[in-house]
Design an enzyme around this catalytic site. Sequence first.
Site, PDB file in Angstrom:
ATOM      1  N   HIS A 171      16.210   6.921 -31.315  1.00 18.68           N
ATOM      2  CA  HIS A 171      15.474   6.901 -32.578  1.00 18.68           C
ATOM      3  C   HIS A 171      15.699   8.207 -33.333  1.00 18.68           C
ATOM      4  O   HIS A 171      15.983   8.213 -34.538  1.00 18.68           O
ATOM      5  CB  HIS A 171      13.973   6.722 -32.320  1.00 18.68           C
ATOM      6  CG  HIS A 171      13.542   5.301 -32.205  1.00 18.68           C
ATOM      7  ND1 HIS A 171      13.919   4.492 -31.160  1.00 18.68           N
ATOM      8  CD2 HIS A 171      12.738   4.536 -32.995  1.00 18.68           C
ATOM      9  CE1 HIS A 171      13.376   3.298 -31.311  1.00 18.68           C
ATOM     10  NE2 HIS A 171      12.652   3.296 -32.412  1.00 18.68           N
ATOM     11  N   HIS A 218       9.076   8.921 -25.471  1.00 20.06           N
ATOM     12  CA  HIS A 218      10.031  10.002 -25.230  1.00 20.06           C
ATOM     13  C   HIS A 218       9.311  11.318 -25.022  1.00 20.06           C
ATOM     14  O   HIS A 218       8.220  11.544 -25.556  1.00 20.06           O
ATOM     15  CB  HIS A 218      11.002  10.146 -26.413  1.00 20.06           C
ATOM     16  CG  HIS A 218      12.052   9.087 -26.455  1.00 20.06           C
ATOM     17  ND1 HIS A 218      13.114   9.051 -25.569  1.00 20.06           N
ATOM     18  CD2 HIS A 218      12.211   8.017 -27.270  1.00 20.06           C
ATOM     19  CE1 HIS A 218      13.879   8.001 -25.855  1.00 20.06           C
ATOM     20  NE2 HIS A 218      13.357   7.362 -26.872  1.00 20.06           N
TER      21      HIS A 218
END
Length: 402
Positions: A171, A218
């Site tokens: 991302h 993350h």
Amino acid sequence: MLELLAYLHGPELVARFQRRCGLFLVEAAHHSKGRRTRAPTGTPVHADKPRAQQQGGWDHQDNNSNYKYKENGFAVGGCSGPQYEVRNWLLHFLFLFSSGLGHEIFYITCLPCIHWNLDPFLCRRLVNMWTLVMYVGQVMKDVLKLPRPCSPPVVKLETRVDAEYGLPSTHAMAATAISFTFLLSAPSRIQFQFEVGLLIAVTLSSLVCLSRLYTGMHSLLDVICGALISAVLMFLTYPYWETFDYFQLTSCISPIVALVLPLFLSYTYPELDYYSTTRGDTTTILGVGAGCSVGYWVNEQLGQTFEPQGVLPVPLPTLTANALAAGLARFLLGVAALVATRQIVKTLSLQVLYSWYRVPKGDESARRRREIEVPYKFVTYTAVGLVNSILVNRVFILLGLY
């Protein structure tokens, strides 16, 4: 240095950021306050794992801590239920929206809009860089095999990609590459204030990066590495953008390379001990890039590139009511064409592959096998890329939407 990397990769930084943004793990609140607050939705919390397994330290890089066991080669999650509490709904929806800006489905619909409504040249640049950084990022995940943050203490708001490894954040890579590739490419094509574009690029990429911490998918190290890897890739490739453009549009072997190389990379994608969505998602991205690349070459050979008319850079289009209505019509018609293409080609390709490999049509797990997943996804999304770059603009002209 290893201690610093382990600290940045640890789950506590992510959990602390979530709490500061108003996202709390209910179990943590239950143990600390003696009461349990029910939340509207939730994600698995694997509290029954050994603590060492939850940590997923640097000396056990092959251990993906997001799943408790494997069954028939597929990762299997734990229990699910409402296990978090939101105390700041404004930030909650902002980060969920920002996280959506980094999903492949957004880019597969957003990038064509730039092709249909602004400039195919810019779309081509963005698709090329998006394909490159996403492939590099996905491969690095499955080579490094560093786990995502464990829960608890982290709240996880997404489950589809929980079986994937964490570093780097694709991302963050995609958001950085898309934002700054556009910023670097647009001044030669359209007139705009560079400072405003820089502010928008920094804001969008930062929101996407922070959203990966907020959603618990993350660690801080994953996000930092993702942004830095994209920056390095852009720095290394920037001097060759014009050269690649020329090759992609004019070389007689361009369509061959555009199809053969991505297909080869899809089949040689690193194998894992269990099924993960990374190979399929990577094949999807490579297929879109291949289809668009062939489409750009075809348009150039036909002399119909659909680029802005006039002396470059051209002024930004005026946002009148008619222009907005035409842009919305192009978006809806274009997305409908892409969705229809995806559904038709996917169905047909699966039927052919199921028949070829003599797989029962009701066996949904069969499409996870490489010999089925790679060709059906590659063919499907190559077709989507071809329709986007070749067919849709011609339909717009026939309907008077240009």
